[in-house]
Motif scaffolding. Structure first.
Motif, PDB file in Angstrom:
ATOM      1  N   MET A   1      31.999  32.405  38.552  1.00  0.00           N
ATOM      2  CA  MET A   1      32.608  33.614  39.047  1.00  0.00           C
ATOM      3  C   MET A   1      33.522  33.299  40.220  1.00  0.00           C
ATOM      4  SD  MET A   1      30.846  37.127  40.091  1.00  0.00           S
ATOM      5  CE  MET A   1      31.300  37.846  41.619  1.00  0.00           C
ATOM      6  N   ALA A   2      33.094  32.428  41.112  1.00  0.00           N
ATOM      7  CA  ALA A   2      33.909  32.055  42.266  1.00  0.00           C
ATOM      8  C   ALA A   2      35.183  31.354  41.813  1.00  0.00           C
ATOM      9  CB  ALA A   2      33.132  31.163  43.213  1.00  0.00           C
ATOM     10  N   GLU A   3      35.068  30.580  40.714  1.00  0.00           N
ATOM     11  CA  GLU A   3      36.247  29.891  40.198  1.00  0.00           C
ATOM     12  C   GLU A   3      37.270  30.878  39.666  1.00  0.00           C
ATOM     13  OE1 GLU A   3      35.039  26.985  37.384  1.00  0.00           O
ATOM     14  OE2 GLU A   3      33.778  25.933  38.815  1.00  0.00           O
ATOM     15  N   SER A   4      36.806  31.940  38.969  1.00  0.00           N
ATOM     16  CA  SER A   4      37.745  32.924  38.429  1.00  0.00           C
ATOM     17  C   SER A   4      38.451  33.678  39.555  1.00  0.00           C
ATOM     18  CB  SER A   4      37.028  33.897  37.494  1.00  0.00           C
ATOM     19  OG  SER A   4      36.079  34.652  38.208  1.00  0.00           O
ATOM     20  N   VAL A   5      37.734  33.971  40.623  1.00  0.00           N
ATOM     21  CA  VAL A   5      38.351  34.642  41.772  1.00  0.00           C
ATOM     22  C   VAL A   5      39.390  33.718  42.404  1.00  0.00           C
ATOM     23  CG1 VAL A   5      37.927  35.556  44.084  1.00  0.00           C
ATOM     24  CG2 VAL A   5      36.353  36.109  42.213  1.00  0.00           C
ATOM     25  N   LEU A   6      39.053  32.420  42.521  1.00  0.00           N
ATOM     26  CA  LEU A   6      39.979  31.456  43.095  1.00  0.00           C
ATOM     27  C   LEU A   6      41.229  31.329  42.228  1.00  0.00           C
ATOM     28  CD1 LEU A   6      40.529  29.389  45.334  1.00  0.00           C
ATOM     29  CD2 LEU A   6      39.368  27.701  43.940  1.00  0.00           C
ATOM     30  N   LEU A   7      41.058  31.264  40.902  1.00  0.00           N
ATOM     31  CA  LEU A   7      42.215  31.179  40.008  1.00  0.00           C
ATOM     32  C   LEU A   7      43.078  32.428  40.112  1.00  0.00           C
ATOM     33  CD1 LEU A   7      40.594  29.562  36.840  1.00  0.00           C
ATOM     34  CD2 LEU A   7      42.150  28.483  38.460  1.00  0.00           C
TER      35      LEU A   7
ATOM     36  N   GLU B   1      40.236  25.197  53.758  1.00  0.00           N
ATOM     37  CA  GLU B   1      38.812  25.154  54.101  1.00  0.00           C
ATOM     38  C   GLU B   1      37.964  25.618  52.919  1.00  0.00           C
ATOM     39  OE1 GLU B   1      35.589  26.848  57.338  1.00  0.00           O
ATOM     40  OE2 GLU B   1      37.687  27.370  57.587  1.00  0.00           O
ATOM     41  N   GLU B   2      38.344  26.717  52.292  1.00  0.00           N
ATOM     42  CA  GLU B   2      37.573  27.252  51.168  1.00  0.00           C
ATOM     43  C   GLU B   2      37.601  26.296  49.974  1.00  0.00           C
ATOM     44  OE1 GLU B   2      37.454  31.038  48.127  1.00  0.00           O
ATOM     45  OE2 GLU B   2      38.426  31.286  50.061  1.00  0.00           O
ATOM     46  N   SER B   3      38.787  25.780  49.653  1.00  0.00           N
ATOM     47  CA  SER B   3      38.871  24.869  48.504  1.00  0.00           C
ATOM     48  C   SER B   3      38.133  23.567  48.799  1.00  0.00           C
ATOM     49  CB  SER B   3      40.328  24.613  48.126  1.00  0.00           C
ATOM     50  OG  SER B   3      41.020  23.990  49.187  1.00  0.00           O
ATOM     51  N   SER B   4      38.193  23.113  50.037  1.00  0.00           N
ATOM     52  CA  SER B   4      37.455  21.912  50.416  1.00  0.00           C
ATOM     53  C   SER B   4      35.944  22.151  50.323  1.00  0.00           C
ATOM     54  CB  SER B   4      37.834  21.505  51.836  1.00  0.00           C
ATOM     55  OG  SER B   4      37.085  20.387  52.238  1.00  0.00           O
ATOM     56  N   TRP B   5      35.500  23.305  50.765  1.00  0.00           N
ATOM     57  CA  TRP B   5      34.075  23.648  50.692  1.00  0.00           C
ATOM     58  C   TRP B   5      33.622  23.702  49.243  1.00  0.00           C
ATOM     59  CZ3 TRP B   5      31.323  27.574  48.409  1.00  0.00           C
ATOM     60  CH2 TRP B   5      29.993  27.668  48.781  1.00  0.00           C
ATOM     61  N   GLN B   6      34.426  24.323  48.378  1.00  0.00           N
ATOM     62  CA  GLN B   6      34.057  24.434  46.959  1.00  0.00           C
ATOM     63  C   GLN B   6      34.005  23.066  46.286  1.00  0.00           C
ATOM     64  OE1 GLN B   6      36.789  27.276  45.341  1.00  0.00           O
ATOM     65  NE2 GLN B   6      35.581  29.015  46.044  1.00  0.00           N
ATOM     66  N   GLN B   7      34.957  22.205  46.614  1.00  0.00           N
ATOM     67  CA  GLN B   7      34.956  20.858  46.039  1.00  0.00           C
ATOM     68  C   GLN B   7      33.747  20.065  46.538  1.00  0.00           C
ATOM     69  OE1 GLN B   7      36.934  19.587  43.659  1.00  0.00           O
ATOM     70  NE2 GLN B   7      35.662  17.760  43.693  1.00  0.00           N
ATOM     71  N   GLY B   8      33.445  20.192  47.819  1.00  0.00           N
ATOM     72  CA  GLY B   8      32.277  19.514  48.379  1.00  0.00           C
ATOM     73  C   GLY B   8      30.981  20.006  47.759  1.00  0.00           C
TER      74      GLY B   8
END
Length: 142
Positions: free
Chosen positions: A1-7, A25-32
């Motif tokens: 769900m978080a990925e669809s919001v990001l896309l 920061e958000e994309s780095s956190w998600q990748q981490g």
């Protein structure tokens, strides 16, 4: 769900040159998080496999000791001691069925308990003080 919001957000912000900077920061956190989750699953599998091998080895050694003891008793016992022969054969029979048990089944501990009980009965019938303790034998006196 978080990925669809990001896309969805990325689609709206493609033309904004500062979006990458503000969302770093958000994309780095998600990748981490994704990398950490993947590494955790890998370590979990390795630890579970190691623990399974270790516990399986301990149980195998214990059952091997009981079967070896019962086999030696059968070789050395004369036919006059039918109870000793019967208990020794019961230990060997229970142990031969042991590998067929699913490790997640409660029958594993039940069968191991039965084998241990038969071993205690056998040592009592023979009048020897022997017990298996985590890889070693205590009190063998024959």
């Amino acid at each position: 769900m978080a990925e669809s919001v990001l896309l969805e957000r990325q689609g709206r912000w493609d033309d904004d040159i500062f979006h990458a900077v503000t969302m770093s920061e958000e994309s780095s956190w998600q990748q981490g998080y994704a990398d950490g989750f993947k590494e955790g699953r890998k370590r979990e599998f390795e630890e579970g496999h190691h623990l399974g091998v270790q516990k399986g080895l301990e149980i195998g050694r214990e059952i091997g000791f009981y079967v070896g003891f019962a086999s030696q008793v059968l070789k050395k016992t004369d036919t006059g001691k039918m109870k000793v022969i019967k208990v020794s054969k019961a230990i060997i029979s229970l142990a031969s069925k042991f590998p067929e048990i699913d490790p997640t089944d409660e029958a594993l501990t039940d069968t191991l308990g039965k084998i241990q009980g038969k071993f205690k009965q056998l040592t009592s019938l023979l009048g020897v003080q022997t017990q298996y303790t985590s890889g070693s034998v205590k009190g063998t006196s024959f």
